[in-house]
Design an enzyme around this catalytic site. Structure first.
Site, PDB file in Angstrom:
ATOM      1  N   TYR A 134     -12.626   4.991 -21.294  1.00 35.89           N
ATOM      2  CA  TYR A 134     -12.901   4.181 -22.485  1.00 35.89           C
ATOM      3  C   TYR A 134     -11.868   4.452 -23.572  1.00 35.89           C
ATOM      4  O   TYR A 134     -11.314   3.525 -24.179  1.00 35.89           O
ATOM      5  CB  TYR A 134     -14.313   4.472 -23.000  1.00 35.89           C
ATOM      6  CG  TYR A 134     -14.621   3.825 -24.324  1.00 35.89           C
ATOM      7  CD1 TYR A 134     -14.909   2.468 -24.406  1.00 35.89           C
ATOM      8  CD2 TYR A 134     -14.614   4.563 -25.499  1.00 35.89           C
ATOM      9  CE1 TYR A 134     -15.182   1.865 -25.620  1.00 35.89           C
ATOM     10  CE2 TYR A 134     -14.897   3.971 -26.712  1.00 35.89           C
ATOM     11  CZ  TYR A 134     -15.177   2.625 -26.766  1.00 35.89           C
ATOM     12  OH  TYR A 134     -15.438   2.040 -27.969  1.00 35.89           O
ATOM     13  N   HIS A 136     -10.260   8.307 -32.146  1.00 36.93           N
ATOM     14  CA  HIS A 136     -11.243   8.653 -31.111  1.00 36.93           C
ATOM     15  C   HIS A 136     -10.851  10.006 -30.540  1.00 36.93           C
ATOM     16  O   HIS A 136      -9.668  10.212 -30.238  1.00 36.93           O
ATOM     17  CB  HIS A 136     -11.168   7.680 -29.926  1.00 36.93           C
ATOM     18  CG  HIS A 136     -11.750   6.343 -30.156  1.00 36.93           C
ATOM     19  ND1 HIS A 136     -13.034   6.039 -29.810  1.00 36.93           N
ATOM     20  CD2 HIS A 136     -11.216   5.215 -30.674  1.00 36.93           C
ATOM     21  CE1 HIS A 136     -13.261   4.771 -30.093  1.00 36.93           C
ATOM     22  NE2 HIS A 136     -12.176   4.253 -30.631  1.00 36.93           N
ATOM     23  N   GLN A 178      -8.605   1.959 -25.206  1.00 39.65           N
ATOM     24  CA  GLN A 178      -8.716   1.476 -26.578  1.00 39.65           C
ATOM     25  C   GLN A 178      -7.386   0.855 -26.967  1.00 39.65           C
ATOM     26  O   GLN A 178      -6.379   1.533 -27.071  1.00 39.65           O
ATOM     27  CB  GLN A 178      -9.042   2.622 -27.541  1.00 39.65           C
ATOM     28  CG  GLN A 178     -10.447   3.097 -27.459  1.00 39.65           C
ATOM     29  CD  GLN A 178     -11.408   2.018 -27.914  1.00 39.65           C
ATOM     30  OE1 GLN A 178     -11.331   1.554 -29.038  1.00 39.65           O
ATOM     31  NE2 GLN A 178     -12.302   1.628 -27.051  1.00 39.65           N
TER      32      GLN A 178
END
Length: 142
Positions: A126, A63, A130
Site C-alpha cells: 500500500y 506514510h 502511494q
C-alpha cells in the site's frame, strides 16, 4: 520468530502504520525538503530505538510503517518525529520559515493503525503504491 525484538524483560513486535500531513496540506515536501525529511525521520527513529520498515514522503503527507518499542507510546513517538523534524526543517529551509511563520510545519493530528489488522506485506505494498496525482520524485524510505 526472528523478527521479534528483545528487551530486558520483553519480547515484542509492535508495528504501526502512521500518516500525517503538512499544515494546510501545502505541497512543500518535494526536492531537497523531501530528501531532508527522509533523513531526519530516519535519524529520529534510530535515536528512539524505532525502526522504519517502509515509508513514503509525498508532497503534502508522510506514510511510515514503523516498529515502536513498548516503553514508548505511539503518541510520544509521533510527537518526537513531527516535533523534531519540524524544528529542524524550519531552521534549515528559509522557504518553509516564510510559509509557516507560526513555527508549525505539520498539521495537528495523525492517523495510526496497528499492523495486526492486515499483514505487513499488505501495508508495504500500500505504501509503495502511494502515488500523488502529479509526478513526484521517488522518496521511498526503505
Amino acid at each position: 520468530m526472528e523478527s521479534y525484538k528483545r528487551g530486558g524483560h520483553t519480547v515484542w513486535d509492535l508495528k504501526y502504520h502512521i500518516v500525517w500531513t503538512t499544515k494546510y496540506r501545502y505541497k512543500v515536501l518535494a526536492g531537497d525538503v523531501g530528501l531532508r525529511t527522509r533523513e531526519l525521520l530516519r535519524e529520529i527513529a534510530q535515536s528512539q530505538e524505532m525502526v522504519i520498515h517502509a515509508g513514503s514522503i509525498n508532497r503534502d503527507h508522510v506514510h511510515v510503517l514503523i516498529s515502536i518499542p513498548p516503553q514508548l507510546s505511539v503518541s510520544r513517538a509521533v510527537q518526537f518525529m513531527k516535533g523534531k523534524s519540524s524544528h529542524r526543517l524550519l531552521s534549515e529551509f528559509a522557504i518553509l520559515k516564510k510559509r509557516y511563520w507560526g513555527q508549525h510545519l505539520w498539521a495537528r493530528g495523525y492517523w495510526v493503525c496497528s499492523s495486526g489488522n492486515v499483514t505487513d506485506e499488505m501495508w508495504k505494498e500500500y505504501i509503495k503504491n502511494q502515488k500523488p496525482p502529479e509526478p513526484d520524485d521517488d522518496f521511498n524510505v526503505v
